[in-house]
Design an enzyme around this catalytic site. Sequence first.
Site, PDB file in Angstrom:
ATOM      1  N   HIS A  15       0.833  -1.202   0.000  1.00 60.23           N
ATOM      2  CA  HIS A  15       0.000   0.000   0.000  1.00 60.23           C
ATOM      3  C   HIS A  15       0.870   1.254   0.000  1.00 60.23           C
ATOM      4  O   HIS A  15       1.692   1.452   0.894  1.00 60.23           O
ATOM      5  CB  HIS A  15      -0.898  -0.032   1.236  1.00 60.23           C
ATOM      6  N   HIS A  57      -1.144  11.446  -2.726  1.00 60.49           N
ATOM      7  CA  HIS A  57      -2.448  10.867  -2.405  1.00 60.49           C
ATOM      8  C   HIS A  57      -3.523  11.929  -2.226  1.00 60.49           C
ATOM      9  O   HIS A  57      -4.613  11.820  -2.788  1.00 60.49           O
ATOM     10  CB  HIS A  57      -2.357  10.014  -1.135  1.00 60.49           C
TER      11      HIS A  57
END
Length: 355
Positions: A15, A57
């Site tokens: 991740h 992100h």
Amino acid sequence: MPPPAPWPYPFWIAHRGAGKLAPENTLAAFRAGQARGYRMAECDVTLSADEQPFLLHDATLDRTTDGHGLAAGQSWATLADLDAGAWHGPRFRGERLPTLASLAEHARHSGLLLNLELKPGPGQAARTGAVVARVAAGLWAGLTPPLLSSFETASLAAARDAVEALPRALLLERLATGWREAACGLGCIAIVVHHGALDADAIRQAHEAGLRVLSYTVNGAAEARRLRAAGIDGLITDASTASRRTRWLNTRGPGRVQAGDGQRHPPRQHRDRSRIHERNAPRWKPSASAAPRRRRTRRRSAVSHRAAPGGARRMATRVDRCRLCAGAGRAPLRRDPQRQRGAGPGRSAGAATGR
């Protein structure tokens, strides 16, 4: 049922590069993830104001850099000077925001496979999908292509129109009505779903539609085992080491998945352990009629070296050797029934004279 598309990707996916081991979406994170056994990583791609694809992100810069405001409104010249590592720890100070080109260069030399999540800025869904697809197609020419994924259907549609050959996956937080039609209509080969929304029936329906199924973000052993048993094709996780990921799935079942491997292996045949038990058994076994063995106890010495009044030593109550005498090499003291307190054969000269 349509045949599934080719799937070159492993079961475990790191991740944002390396989970929580390093600052997310940085080259340091990808290096850390590979050092811990990951062969594939997930990361987030967005655009600067001058259409430079780079990794970030959030829509804003504040959480993971020393910059402020919307990233989409700033040029790459400004973004390139930001520190993207100090927030995670002092040893990552000076880590920069990587461009998609620098990530592709790292992947080319290290063999890392990638899942690029399209993260468009406000009102830039189609633009982000088209630009990232075109740039990625050129950068990964001759390599295993990255898997493009997004929650934004407009981004996936634009990526499909720009470069149809790139594999795509639809990100879903829950399985609402029409999810299979939406994924197949976008030409996706997979769906990436929150782990809480998946069960064996949903995974079976996706497989029947020719779709692979990935899940995010799975950080518990019980959940990993549940999804593996349900037939999941891959897990996005923050798990820090390959040994931990292996332990998560190291249970009895119809098959097992090795860390970093997307192939299912048949279960091992049961081994006869009788010989192992015989080899490890004690060589001597007491019979049922044998008398119980006495427990060996350490005898306390009755010898004391504390001087009694008058200078005489206390006598031993039995023939024995104390630890101090044994260490000094002295002979054991013996009981002398003729010995009396005061003057006598065993009385020291100092005691007799009073000195």
